[in-house]
Scaffold this motif. Sequence first.
Motif, PDB file in Angstrom:
ATOM      1  N   PRO A 160       0.805  -1.234   0.000  1.00 21.80           N
ATOM      2  CA  PRO A 160       0.000   0.000   0.000  1.00 21.80           C
ATOM      3  C   PRO A 160       0.832   1.274   0.000  1.00 21.80           C
ATOM      4  N   TRP A 161       2.094   1.180   0.368  1.00 21.71           N
ATOM      5  CA  TRP A 161       2.948   2.373   0.400  1.00 21.71           C
ATOM      6  C   TRP A 161       3.786   2.497  -0.880  1.00 21.71           C
ATOM      7  N   ALA A 162       3.475   1.667  -1.867  1.00 24.59           N
ATOM      8  CA  ALA A 162       4.163   1.730  -3.159  1.00 24.59           C
ATOM      9  C   ALA A 162       3.219   2.277  -4.210  1.00 24.59           C
ATOM     10  N   SER A 163       3.798   2.716  -5.305  1.00 23.00           N
ATOM     11  CA  SER A 163       2.971   3.185  -6.407  1.00 23.00           C
ATOM     12  C   SER A 163       2.295   2.000  -7.074  1.00 23.00           C
ATOM     13  N   ASP A 164       1.359   2.262  -7.968  1.00 29.47           N
ATOM     14  CA  ASP A 164       0.640   1.201  -8.657  1.00 29.47           C
ATOM     15  C   ASP A 164       1.624   0.293  -9.384  1.00 29.47           C
ATOM     16  N   PRO A 165       1.590  -1.032  -9.122  1.00 30.43           N
ATOM     17  CA  PRO A 165       2.598  -1.926  -9.722  1.00 30.43           C
ATOM     18  C   PRO A 165       2.554  -1.966 -11.238  1.00 30.43           C
ATOM     19  N   VAL A 166       1.374  -1.838 -11.812  1.00 31.32           N
ATOM     20  CA  VAL A 166       1.280  -1.860 -13.268  1.00 31.32           C
ATOM     21  C   VAL A 166       1.940  -0.615 -13.855  1.00 31.32           C
ATOM     22  N   GLU A 167       1.623   0.529 -13.270  1.00 28.82           N
ATOM     23  CA  GLU A 167       2.234   1.776 -13.752  1.00 28.82           C
ATOM     24  C   GLU A 167       3.739   1.759 -13.510  1.00 28.82           C
ATOM     25  N   GLN A 168       4.140   1.170 -12.377  1.00 31.79           N
ATOM     26  CA  GLN A 168       5.567   1.092 -12.082  1.00 31.79           C
ATOM     27  C   GLN A 168       6.274   0.193 -13.087  1.00 31.79           C
ATOM     28  N   ALA A 169       5.626  -0.908 -13.461  1.00 31.20           N
ATOM     29  CA  ALA A 169       6.217  -1.798 -14.457  1.00 31.20           C
ATOM     30  C   ALA A 169       6.339  -1.096 -15.805  1.00 31.20           C
ATOM     31  N   ARG A 170       5.338  -0.321 -16.166  1.00 31.03           N
ATOM     32  CA  ARG A 170       5.405   0.414 -17.432  1.00 31.03           C
ATOM     33  C   ARG A 170       6.519   1.460 -17.391  1.00 31.03           C
ATOM     34  N   SER A 171       6.650   2.108 -16.246  1.00 32.55           N
ATOM     35  CA  SER A 171       7.717   3.104 -16.102  1.00 32.55           C
ATOM     36  C   SER A 171       9.089   2.439 -16.192  1.00 32.55           C
ATOM     37  N   THR A 172       9.216   1.268 -15.575  1.00 30.10           N
ATOM     38  CA  THR A 172      10.491   0.544 -15.623  1.00 30.10           C
ATOM     39  C   THR A 172      10.789   0.081 -17.039  1.00 30.10           C
ATOM     40  N   LEU A 173       9.774  -0.409 -17.739  1.00 29.71           N
ATOM     41  CA  LEU A 173       9.936  -0.823 -19.137  1.00 29.71           C
ATOM     42  C   LEU A 173      10.410   0.349 -19.990  1.00 29.71           C
ATOM     43  N   ARG A 174       9.799   1.501 -19.780  1.00 27.90           N
ATOM     44  CA  ARG A 174      10.185   2.692 -20.532  1.00 27.90           C
ATOM     45  C   ARG A 174      11.625   3.096 -20.209  1.00 27.90           C
ATOM     46  N   MET A 175      11.998   3.012 -18.936  1.00 25.19           N
ATOM     47  CA  MET A 175      13.353   3.380 -18.525  1.00 25.19           C
ATOM     48  C   MET A 175      14.398   2.477 -19.166  1.00 25.19           C
ATOM     49  N   LEU A 176      14.158   1.150 -19.147  1.00 24.48           N
ATOM     50  CA  LEU A 176      15.126   0.216 -19.724  1.00 24.48           C
ATOM     51  C   LEU A 176      15.262   0.398 -21.236  1.00 24.48           C
ATOM     52  N   GLY A 177      14.131   0.575 -21.909  1.00 18.75           N
ATOM     53  CA  GLY A 177      14.180   0.784 -23.351  1.00 18.75           C
ATOM     54  C   GLY A 177      14.884   2.079 -23.705  1.00 18.75           C
ATOM     55  N   GLU A 178      14.579   3.142 -22.965  1.00 16.32           N
ATOM     56  CA  GLU A 178      15.201   4.440 -23.232  1.00 16.32           C
ATOM     57  C   GLU A 178      16.704   4.380 -22.996  1.00 16.32           C
ATOM     58  N   ALA A 179      17.123   3.686 -21.923  1.00 13.10           N
ATOM     59  CA  ALA A 179      18.549   3.598 -21.615  1.00 13.10           C
ATOM     60  C   ALA A 179      19.307   2.921 -22.745  1.00 13.10           C
ATOM     61  N   CYS A 180      18.737   1.856 -23.323  1.00 12.97           N
ATOM     62  CA  CYS A 180      19.421   1.139 -24.401  1.00 12.97           C
ATOM     63  C   CYS A 180      19.493   1.984 -25.675  1.00 12.97           C
ATOM     64  N   VAL A 181      18.390   2.640 -26.026  1.00 12.45           N
ATOM     65  CA  VAL A 181      18.372   3.459 -27.241  1.00 12.45           C
ATOM     66  C   VAL A 181      19.295   4.665 -27.097  1.00 12.45           C
ATOM     67  N   ARG A 182      19.292   5.275 -25.924  1.00 10.72           N
ATOM     68  CA  ARG A 182      20.125   6.470 -25.707  1.00 10.72           C
ATOM     69  C   ARG A 182      21.604   6.127 -25.634  1.00 10.72           C
ATOM     70  N   ALA A 183      21.953   5.097 -24.872  1.00  9.79           N
ATOM     71  CA  ALA A 183      23.364   4.787 -24.656  1.00  9.79           C
ATOM     72  C   ALA A 183      24.002   4.068 -25.842  1.00  9.79           C
ATOM     73  N   PHE A 184      23.206   3.252 -26.554  1.00 16.80           N
ATOM     74  CA  PHE A 184      23.742   2.466 -27.666  1.00 16.80           C
ATOM     75  C   PHE A 184      22.823   2.602 -28.876  1.00 16.80           C
ATOM     76  N   PRO A 185      22.772   3.819 -29.449  1.00 14.76           N
ATOM     77  CA  PRO A 185      21.812   4.074 -30.535  1.00 14.76           C
ATOM     78  C   PRO A 185      22.113   3.303 -31.806  1.00 14.76           C
ATOM     79  N   GLY A 186      23.335   2.790 -31.952  1.00 17.50           N
ATOM     80  CA  GLY A 186      23.668   2.052 -33.160  1.00 17.50           C
ATOM     81  C   GLY A 186      23.646   0.551 -32.981  1.00 17.50           C
ATOM     82  N   THR A 187      23.137   0.084 -31.848  1.00 20.94           N
ATOM     83  CA  THR A 187      23.117  -1.347 -31.549  1.00 20.94           C
ATOM     84  C   THR A 187      21.684  -1.813 -31.384  1.00 20.94           C
TER      85      THR A 187
END
Length: 623
Positions: free
Chosen positions: A393-420
């Motif tokens: 109950p003291w955490a954010s919505d798990p579904v929204e958190q999972a979507r945020s984490t998915l977005r973070m991981l995808g963004e990190a890969c595209v930003r750090a290794f744009p040619g891979t």
Amino acid sequence: MDKNTGKQLPAPGLPSPGLSTADLFDHYLTDEGLALLWSMLDSGRYEVHAPEEAALLCVAWLVRAGETGAAAALAEELRPFAGEVRFAPHPAERPVPDADAVHVRTVGEVAGALTRRGPRPGIEAQHEALTVWRPFEDELLDHWLRAGADAENGAGQSSGQDPGDDAGEGAALLTRYRRLAATHTRCTKHLDPKSNPAVLRRALEERVAGRELSPRLAGLLSRAVASMVAKRGRPGSAEHARLRRAQARQADRPAHHALAALVLRRLAPLDVSRGLEDVGPLIGPVTAEEAEECGLPAGTVVPTSVRAAVTAARSAPLDTLLEHGLIPSAEVLGEVAEQLIATHTARGYADESLRTLIAAAYRARRGRRYPLWWSPEHHARITELPWVRAIAPWASDPVEQARSTLRMLGEACVRAFPGTGLPNLHVRVLSELAQLAELPVPFATEPLADAYSGMATPAVLTAARTAAGLLRGTVYERYHCIDYAAVQELADARDRYGFARLCAERAGRPGQPLVSDPAVIEQARILTTSNLATLVVHAGVVPRGGWEGAARGAFAAATGPAATAKSTACAWRQLLFHLALCDADEQPRALAWIDARAARLPAGTAARIALPLADLRLATAVP
């Protein structure tokens, strides 16, 4: 310390050593035990070796938050298993890592790598040459110089003393050589019969045996002596002394494996399951105290290879590791993806102590299998563990958190290794997150086709449909000559055979299987964008530097000095995708930057990308 027994007593609040897990459980539920758990939560000075060891810390947090009913219910749920499982953390000297920290290697992995560093044969041979054979060669050369060896007298004599008159000194040198050769076997250059020291030695053997030197051997001796003097100077001269002093300094340098052993001793007290918050003291020069203990010279610098091995365990936020090159590739980023999920999930808790605790529990999950009441599904979703569920109950919505984490991981890969492209390991992690995020679209993992039927997998068709909806009418479609309307029809009809045939036809290899033919697989990657379109459409990924920055990074990867034909093709595909998503202002700027960069490329690289670059200009010249 007990005055009567002299034994060390536990610190106030700490349980007595040797308690069973059941007694330990009961101790931490007392007022004294709860106070200790609260202290651990505040200071972070605890270790969680397995997720269940975070359970009582969650109980303590609930009590302090005023949720005594929830705390009591959780304790009662755990109690039946307290005799089998440790639910308490381990007190520690150092705080647990920050919730945002990740690492590529653990202390244990670094220690294992350093342990395997033994003496290197080439380095040991060089050390032997400098400390054993060079001094002996100097003695041998000095003997002949004093004996008056001269190339101009056919008998090897001069106006000076005949070597035969000093047979004792020559015999002693030969005896010493045989002893050195039997003991020091790493360096074998002295065994080469054509080498100068071998000529000097062979001539000395003749003289000690009382035989005159043959004209040929006398000539070889003269040339060998002259060559050695010209190269190094006469033994005892200033020139020769300078050379030998420099070589002695080189020989006195400690071997790398000895310095690796020193760093290994520095690592010994640390938790092998964690990274390193501060690597500086571990890779610093040899201290005076260490010099007394191990005999290494004080102030000796730890070699670069050993420093790099230790630095790989640095624990820091992702951006810091990327900035310092500690995550050099998308594959390595995939290796730390699970840690990134832990850190990002922990951000969903407003309370700082809970963030740190949840991150520690996720890190401890790695490699674990749970023998108790929770199922494999619980193992996959740590949020279903009773103590994590109790503080949910003291955490954010798990579904929204999972979507945020998915977005973070995808963004990190595209930003750090744009040619891979996205590595398969990274894609699998994204797929798991997509399920937690309740996204209906799967990611396409390789192999892209069924091994028996040759049909494209359903996920490939879904990815192709997503790419068609995103990229129709863009530079990506024009450059690759794709008819995304036809691709859309195949995907909508779920024609998995038809998609595989399309990939084979585009590759110019009709009838070849999608599952194994590299050219056909590459066409499937092009049509599906290797999951990039899925990331953009369904996860909302936008690189932090914008698509223009990603396009520049992809072009730099395609034209870099380390680029291969395969990596260039992948980077070029990524470049086209990034350009397709640039807006009306970004795309012209990116193309102008590419043209300016291309004009400064080395001739070989410019020739390699000349045709693709010309095709790119045609594809962007929209009428």
